[in-house]
Design a protein around this motif. Structure first.
Motif, PDB file in Angstrom:
ATOM      1  N   MET A 218      32.103  -5.355  88.283  1.00 57.00           N
ATOM      2  CA  MET A 218      31.657  -4.562  89.429  1.00 57.00           C
ATOM      3  C   MET A 218      32.144  -3.119  89.327  1.00 57.00           C
ATOM      4  SD  MET A 218      29.638  -5.959  91.562  1.00 57.00           S
ATOM      5  CE  MET A 218      29.830  -4.702  92.815  1.00 57.00           C
ATOM      6  N   ILE A 219      33.379  -2.928  88.868  1.00 58.71           N
ATOM      7  CA  ILE A 219      33.900  -1.564  88.704  1.00 58.71           C
ATOM      8  C   ILE A 219      33.086  -0.818  87.652  1.00 58.71           C
ATOM      9  CG2 ILE A 219      35.896  -0.211  87.933  1.00 58.71           C
ATOM     10  CD1 ILE A 219      37.643  -2.486  89.194  1.00 58.71           C
ATOM     11  N   ALA A 220      32.822  -1.501  86.543  1.00 56.74           N
ATOM     12  CA  ALA A 220      31.999  -0.891  85.486  1.00 56.74           C
ATOM     13  C   ALA A 220      30.591  -0.613  86.007  1.00 56.74           C
ATOM     14  CB  ALA A 220      31.951  -1.801  84.267  1.00 56.74           C
ATOM     15  N   GLY A 221      30.051  -1.560  86.789  1.00 54.21           N
ATOM     16  CA  GLY A 221      28.715  -1.379  87.355  1.00 54.21           C
ATOM     17  C   GLY A 221      28.655  -0.246  88.356  1.00 54.21           C
ATOM     18  N   ALA A 222      29.737  -0.057  89.121  1.00 55.55           N
ATOM     19  CA  ALA A 222      29.777   1.035  90.095  1.00 55.55           C
ATOM     20  C   ALA A 222      29.694   2.388  89.387  1.00 55.55           C
ATOM     21  CB  ALA A 222      31.050   0.943  90.928  1.00 55.55           C
ATOM     22  N   VAL A 223      30.361   2.481  88.250  1.00 55.45           N
ATOM     23  CA  VAL A 223      30.305   3.728  87.475  1.00 55.45           C
ATOM     24  C   VAL A 223      28.912   3.898  86.877  1.00 55.45           C
ATOM     25  CG1 VAL A 223      31.191   4.910  85.421  1.00 55.45           C
ATOM     26  CG2 VAL A 223      32.773   3.745  86.973  1.00 55.45           C
ATOM     27  N   LEU A 224      28.403   2.835  86.269  1.00 51.24           N
ATOM     28  CA  LEU A 224      27.109   2.914  85.578  1.00 51.24           C
ATOM     29  C   LEU A 224      25.948   3.102  86.549  1.00 51.24           C
ATOM     30  CD1 LEU A 224      25.673   2.702  82.838  1.00 51.24           C
ATOM     31  CD2 LEU A 224      25.505   0.249  83.219  1.00 51.24           C
ATOM     32  N   PHE A 225      25.916   2.302  87.628  1.00 56.24           N
ATOM     33  CA  PHE A 225      24.775   2.327  88.533  1.00 56.24           C
ATOM     34  C   PHE A 225      25.003   3.171  89.786  1.00 56.24           C
ATOM     35  CE2 PHE A 225      24.301  -1.795  86.320  1.00 56.24           C
ATOM     36  CZ  PHE A 225      23.105  -1.514  85.674  1.00 56.24           C
ATOM     37  N   GLY A 226      26.225   3.675  89.968  1.00 54.84           N
ATOM     38  CA  GLY A 226      26.507   4.505  91.133  1.00 54.84           C
ATOM     39  C   GLY A 226      26.716   5.959  90.775  1.00 54.84           C
ATOM     40  N   ALA A 227      27.725   6.221  89.957  1.00 55.77           N
ATOM     41  CA  ALA A 227      28.085   7.601  89.633  1.00 55.77           C
ATOM     42  C   ALA A 227      27.126   8.239  88.631  1.00 55.77           C
ATOM     43  CB  ALA A 227      29.513   7.647  89.095  1.00 55.77           C
ATOM     44  N   LEU A 228      26.720   7.491  87.611  1.00 55.56           N
ATOM     45  CA  LEU A 228      25.853   8.053  86.557  1.00 55.56           C
ATOM     46  C   LEU A 228      24.510   8.544  87.113  1.00 55.56           C
ATOM     47  CD1 LEU A 228      25.952   8.630  83.552  1.00 55.56           C
ATOM     48  CD2 LEU A 228      24.926   6.394  83.152  1.00 55.56           C
ATOM     49  N   PRO A 229      23.827   7.780  87.971  1.00 55.09           N
ATOM     50  CA  PRO A 229      22.582   8.309  88.546  1.00 55.09           C
ATOM     51  C   PRO A 229      22.801   9.580  89.384  1.00 55.09           C
ATOM     52  CG  PRO A 229      22.655   5.946  88.816  1.00 55.09           C
ATOM     53  CD  PRO A 229      24.007   6.369  88.316  1.00 55.09           C
TER      54      PRO A 229
ATOM     55  N   ALA B 215      18.835   2.081  90.734  1.00 61.11           N
ATOM     56  CA  ALA B 215      20.192   1.766  90.273  1.00 61.11           C
ATOM     57  C   ALA B 215      21.106   1.456  91.454  1.00 61.11           C
ATOM     58  CB  ALA B 215      20.748   2.932  89.457  1.00 61.11           C
ATOM     59  N   TRP B 216      20.989   2.227  92.541  1.00 60.97           N
ATOM     60  CA  TRP B 216      21.829   1.976  93.718  1.00 60.97           C
ATOM     61  C   TRP B 216      21.476   0.647  94.379  1.00 60.97           C
ATOM     62  CZ3 TRP B 216      20.923   7.678  95.349  1.00 60.97           C
ATOM     63  CH2 TRP B 216      21.793   8.502  94.624  1.00 60.97           C
ATOM     64  N   ALA B 217      20.191   0.292  94.383  1.00 62.18           N
ATOM     65  CA  ALA B 217      19.775  -1.005  94.942  1.00 62.18           C
ATOM     66  C   ALA B 217      20.368  -2.148  94.128  1.00 62.18           C
ATOM     67  CB  ALA B 217      18.250  -1.097  94.976  1.00 62.18           C
ATOM     68  N   LEU B 218      20.372  -1.994  92.811  1.00 65.90           N
ATOM     69  CA  LEU B 218      20.961  -3.009  91.934  1.00 65.90           C
ATOM     70  C   LEU B 218      22.466  -3.115  92.161  1.00 65.90           C
ATOM     71  CD1 LEU B 218      20.195  -5.000  89.683  1.00 65.90           C
ATOM     72  CD2 LEU B 218      20.695  -3.200  88.041  1.00 65.90           C
ATOM     73  N   ALA B 219      23.129  -1.973  92.314  1.00 65.71           N
ATOM     74  CA  ALA B 219      24.576  -1.970  92.575  1.00 65.71           C
ATOM     75  C   ALA B 219      24.875  -2.635  93.917  1.00 65.71           C
ATOM     76  CB  ALA B 219      25.116  -0.541  92.556  1.00 65.71           C
ATOM     77  N   TYR B 220      24.031  -2.386  94.923  1.00 62.32           N
ATOM     78  CA  TYR B 220      24.234  -2.994  96.241  1.00 62.32           C
ATOM     79  C   TYR B 220      24.084  -4.513  96.177  1.00 62.32           C
ATOM     80  CZ  TYR B 220      23.500  -4.363 101.069  1.00 62.32           C
ATOM     81  OH  TYR B 220      23.594  -5.001 102.277  1.00 62.32           O
ATOM     82  N   ALA B 221      23.058  -4.987  95.435  1.00 59.21           N
ATOM     83  CA  ALA B 221      22.859  -6.438  95.288  1.00 59.21           C
ATOM     84  C   ALA B 221      24.064  -7.070  94.602  1.00 59.21           C
ATOM     85  CB  ALA B 221      21.584  -6.719  94.494  1.00 59.21           C
ATOM     86  N   GLY B 222      24.610  -6.401  93.595  1.00 61.53           N
ATOM     87  CA  GLY B 222      25.801  -6.903  92.909  1.00 61.53           C
ATOM     88  C   GLY B 222      27.002  -6.935  93.823  1.00 61.53           C
TER      89      GLY B 222
END
Length: 198
Positions: A138-149, A168-175
């Motif tokens: 989740m931490i890695a996903g937050a960086v990839l799908f949250g900060a990177l976009p 990307a944010w929708a995917l991060a929210y589902a995760g």
């Protein structure tokens, strides 16, 4: 004098072995006041309530935005588990199966005798180890799908970039939703939390 509840049949898919499968072919569970009966690739077997060591309820998402899949993992003997699912043979969300799964989980818990309730571990969510692995992801996903976009929008602003960021944010929210729903905890068989059922 107490009367026993009638036997109940549930047309749910289940797995009696570990490992990856494309489709689940085993289906059909019978619950009575002595325990749970199923027929798998191995055998026809009744798990008596006295044999059960743990029950774990959790959910999983196949795709973002879908109804989650309910999973009831019944641990018996030393290292054996029976995994009951709320989906179809391909583990996809299915409303008919979901309704049968809810009825099964509640009926199964209701029938467990008081002496066995004190002994069985009722676990909700993922195990501590699996939840820790998912937390790191989740931490890695937050960086990839949250900060990177967000950086992408600042560097190359456009409607297309905004669309990619929103996806990307929708995917991060589902995760995040799945991670939060499956945090490890104990539960009471008399009060099964709604978030543990799909």
């Amino acid at each position: 004098m107490t009367t026993s509840a009638p036997t109940a049949d549930y047309p749910l898919y289940f797995r009696d072995q570990s490992g990856f499968v494309w489709a689940i072919e085993t289906r059909g569970l019978r619950v009575d006041d002595s325990g749970l009966t199923f027929t798998s690739e191995r055998e026809t077997r009744t798990i008596r309530f006295s044999e059960i060591r743990s029950i774990r309820l959790h959910t999983a998402y196949a795709n973002a935005g879908e109804t989650p899949l309910g999973i009831c993992q019944i641990g018996f003997r030393q290292f054996r588990n029976l995994t009951v699912l709320s989906g179809d043979a391909q583990s996809r969300a299915d409303e008919t199966q979901r309704a049968a799964y809810h009825a099964f989980v509640r009926d199964f818990h209701r029938r467990i005798p008081p002496a066995d309730r004190r002994r069985i571990a009722f676990n909700g969510g993922l195990s501590d180890a699996r939840h820790m692995i998912v937390s790191i992801a989740m931490i890695a996903g937050a960086v990839l799908f949250g900060a990177l976009p967000l950086v992408l929008i600042l560097v190359a602003p456009s409607w297309q970039t905004l669309g990619v960021a929103a996806a990307a944010w929708a995917l991060a929210y589902a995760g995040w939703k799945s991670w939060s729903r499956n945090r490890p905890r104990a539960y009471s068989p008399d009060r099964i939390p709604d978030e543990l059922l799909p």
